[in-house]
Design an enzyme around this catalytic site. Structure first.
Site, mmCIF file in Angstrom:
data_model
loop_
_atom_site.group_PDB
_atom_site.id
_atom_site.type_symbol
_atom_site.label_atom_id
_atom_site.label_comp_id
_atom_site.label_asym_id
_atom_site.label_seq_id
_atom_site.Cartn_x
_atom_site.Cartn_y
_atom_site.Cartn_z
ATOM 1 C CB ALA A 1 -1.244 -0.053 1.151
ATOM 2 C CB ALA B 1 4.814 2.600 1.496
ATOM 3 C CE LYS B 2 4.405 -0.866 8.766
ATOM 4 N NZ LYS B 2 5.291 -0.031 9.377
ATOM 5 N N GLY B 3 3.309 -3.222 3.739
ATOM 6 C CA GLY B 3 3.128 -4.089 3.199
ATOM 7 C C GLY B 3 3.694 -5.361 3.213
ATOM 8 C CG ASP C 1 6.633 -4.399 10.495
ATOM 9 O OD1 ASP C 1 6.230 -2.415 9.606
ATOM 10 O OD2 ASP C 1 5.738 -4.755 10.813
#
Ligand code: NAD
Length: 438
Positions: A78, A123-125, A164
Site C-alpha cells: 500500500a 507505504a506498508k506491505g 517489520d
C-alpha cells in the site's frame, strides 16, 4: 479556498463515532487525520486525497514448499502519499496482514516521515503468511518471488521497503539481491534495514530505542525532571525497550521495572539493565533473569503499567493502555516505544488526567530516520561511522521534538495532536504547493 475546520456542534452520530474505539489500523489512521485537520486550515480536496491511498498492489506469490507442493500466498504493497518524496515503510510477514491494515499503517508512515521532516512518503506491505511455518529456504524463495511481483512499484526513487514484523535484515538482503539481479546492477538503495555488509547502516537496529531515549530525555528536561532523579518503567525488553532502557540508565535515570511477555520485575533501587540480554540477544531473558535472581520482586505486566514512576515506556505491543487501565496509570509521562500502545479511549483519559503522552510517530521514529541515513549512504556509495549516525540522529530527533513542542505550546494541544499537526501541515502544504496534476 475551502477549508476543513472542526464544527462547533457535533451530531449525535459524530459523537458516537468519536467515543467508540476504532477497530482497525485504517479507522485509527483516518480518525487521527480528522483530529489533526481540525487544528489546521486545510483545503478540503487535499484532506480528501489524504484519506485514500495513492495505490494498493495485491499480488499472488506462488511458493514451492520443501516437499515439492506449490502454495499460493497473497501479498500487498500500500502506497499512501508521495508528495514529499518516495514511499517508505516496512514489509511484514504475518497471518493477519490485510489490505486495510497495510493502508492504515501506510498512512502512519506518511505522518512519521513528515514529523521527522524526511523526504519520504508513507507505504506498508506484507505477505499473509505465518513466518514460523516457513523453512529458511522457503522464506528466501517466498521473498524473492514477492520482490519480483512488486518490482514494478518499488525502487530506490519510488518506494523503499524496510523490515517489520516477521522480516529482518536478511530478508532485506534477499530483496536487494532479487531486485538487483533483475535490474542488472547492484542497487542497495531499494531497501533499508540491510546488514551493513551489503549497504546497511551502522546503528539502524538500535535506532528506535535510541530515539525513545532521546525523546524521553528532552521531555523530562522540559517538565523539570532531572534524569538523575527520574524513575522509569519499560514494558517489553526487545530491540526498542532494551536499547531505550540501557541508554536512559547510562544517562542517569533509574530503571525500576522491565518485562518480557512472561514476566515483569521491579526494584525501587534500579535494575541493572545491562545484565539482562535483550529479546534479540536471548528471547524472554527477563524471565530467565528473574528465575536466577530470587530476591527480585516479580510483578505482572499489567501492574508494571500502573507503577508509580515518573516515566512509563510501553515498548512491547499495541493497545496495552486502554479504557480499562488508563485511570490507574500513575506515571506523569508516557513515551510510546511500541506502535499504537494507547487506544483512543485511553488517550482521552490520560489527557483529562494531565499525563503527557509522547506519541509513537515521534518517539520511535529513530528507525525510519536511520533508514533515511542508510538510503543516503547507499545512493552516495559512502558509509557513515556509527558516531556520525548517532550525532545526526540526535540532531534530527531534537529538531523534531522541538517542532512538536512548539505546537504543544502555541496550540495548547496534546503531544500526539501536536505531532500530527506538524506532520499534516507539512504534507498538506506540499500538496497545495504542487497542485493537482493534470
Ligand atoms: P522485539 O520482538 O524485539 O521485543 C518485544 C518485547 O516485548 C520482548 O521482550 C517480548 O517478550 C515482549 N512482549 C511481547 N508481547 C508482549 C506482551 N503481550 N506483553 C508484554 N511484553 C510483551 O520487538 P521490538 O522490535 O522491540 O518492537 C516492539 C514494539 O516497537 C512493536 O510495537 C514494534 O512495532 C515497535 N517498533 C519497532 C521498531 C523496530 O525497528 N524494532 C521500530 C518502531 C517501532
Amino acid at each position: 479556498m475551502a477549508s476543513h475546520q472542526q464544527s462547533a456542534v457535533s451530531t449525535e452520530e459524530q459523537q458516537a463515532t468519536e467515543t467508540a474505539e476504532p477497530e482497525t489500523a485504517l479507522e485509527t489512521a483516518r480518525r487521527q487525520l480528522e483530529r489533526a485537520a481540525a487544528h489546521l486550515e486545510i483545503d478540503d480536496s487535499v484532506l480528501e486525497r489524504l484519506e485514500h491511498p495513492a495505490k494498493v498492489s495485491e499480488v499472488s506469490v506462488p511458493l514451492e514448499r520443501d516437499d515439492g507442493e506449490v502454495e499460493v500466498f497473497t501479498g500487498y504493497r500500500a502506497q499512501h502519499d508521495s508528495v514529499r518524496g518516495p514511499y517508505k515503510g516496512g514489509l511484514r510477514y504475518h497471518p493477519e496482514v490485510t489490505r486495510d491494515e497495510c493502508v492504515g499503517l501506510s498512512m502512519w508512515m506518511t505522518w512519521k516521515c513528515a514529523v521527522m521532516d524526511l523526504p519520504f512518503g508513507g507505504a506498508k506491505g506484507g505477505v499473509v503468511v505465518n513466518p514460523k511455518s516457513l523453512s529458511d529456504g522457503e522464506k528466501e524463495r517466498l521473498t524473492r518471488r514477492f520482490t519480483q511481483e512488486i518490482r514494478s512499484v518499488i525502487g530506490p526513487t519510488t518506494d523503499i521497503p524496510a523490515p517489520d514484523m516477521g522480516t529482518d535484515p536478511e530478508t532485506m538482503a534477499w530483496i536487494m539481491d532479487a531486485y538487483s539481479m533483475q535490474e542488472g546492477e547492484t542497487i542497495p538503495g531499494v531497501v533499508t534495514g540491510k546488514p551493513p555488509v551489503v549497504g546497511g547502516s551502522y546503528g539502524r537496529e538500535e535506532a528506535p530505542g535510541r530515539s525513545v531515549a532521546i525523546v524521553t530525555r528532552e521531555t523530562c528536561d522540559y517538565y523539570d525532571y532531572p534524569l538523575s532523579d527520574t524513575t522509569v518503567a519499560v514494558q517489553g525488553f526487545g530491540s526498542v525497550g532494551a536499547n531505550a532502557a540501557r541508554l536512559l540508565e547510562e544517562w542517569g535515570a533509574t530503571i525500576v521495572a522491565v518485562s518480557d511477555v512472561n514476566s515483569a520485575i521491579y526494584d525501587a533501587d534500579g535494575i541493572d539493565v545491562g545484565a539482562i540480554p535483550s529479546h534479540d540477544e536471548e528471547p524472554e531473558a527477563v524471565t530467565a533473569y528473574a528465575t536466577e535472581t530470587p530476591d527480585i520482586t516479580r510483578i505482572s505486566n499489567e501492574a508494571l503499567l500502573e507503577l508509580d514512576v515518573d516515566v512509563l515506556v510501553p515498548a512491547a505491543v499495541g493497545n496495552v493502555l486502554t479504557a480499562d487501565n488508563a485511570a490507574d496509570v500513575a506515571a506523569d509521562i508516557v513515551v510510546e516505544g511500541a506502535n499504537g500502545p494507547t487506544t483512543f479511549a485511553a488517550a482521552a483519559i490520560l489527557e483529562e488526567r494531565g499525563v503527557h503522552v509522547i506519541p509513537d510517530i515521534l518517539a520511535n521514529a529513530g528507525g525510519v530516520t536511520v533508514s533515511y541515513f542508510e538510503w543516503l549512504q547507499d545512493i552516495n556509495r559512502r558509509k557513515w561511522s556509527l558516531e556520525r549516525v548517532h550525532e545526526e540522529l540526535e540532531s534530527e530527533m531534537v529538531g523534531a521534538w522541538s517542532a512538536v513542542r512548539d505546537e504543544v505550546e502555541s496550540k495548547n494541544v496534546t503531544w500526539r495532536d501536536a505531532a500530527y499537526v506538524v506532520a499534516l501541515s507539512r504534507v498538506a502544504e506540499a500538496h497545495e504547493m504542487r497542485g493537482l496534476w493534470p
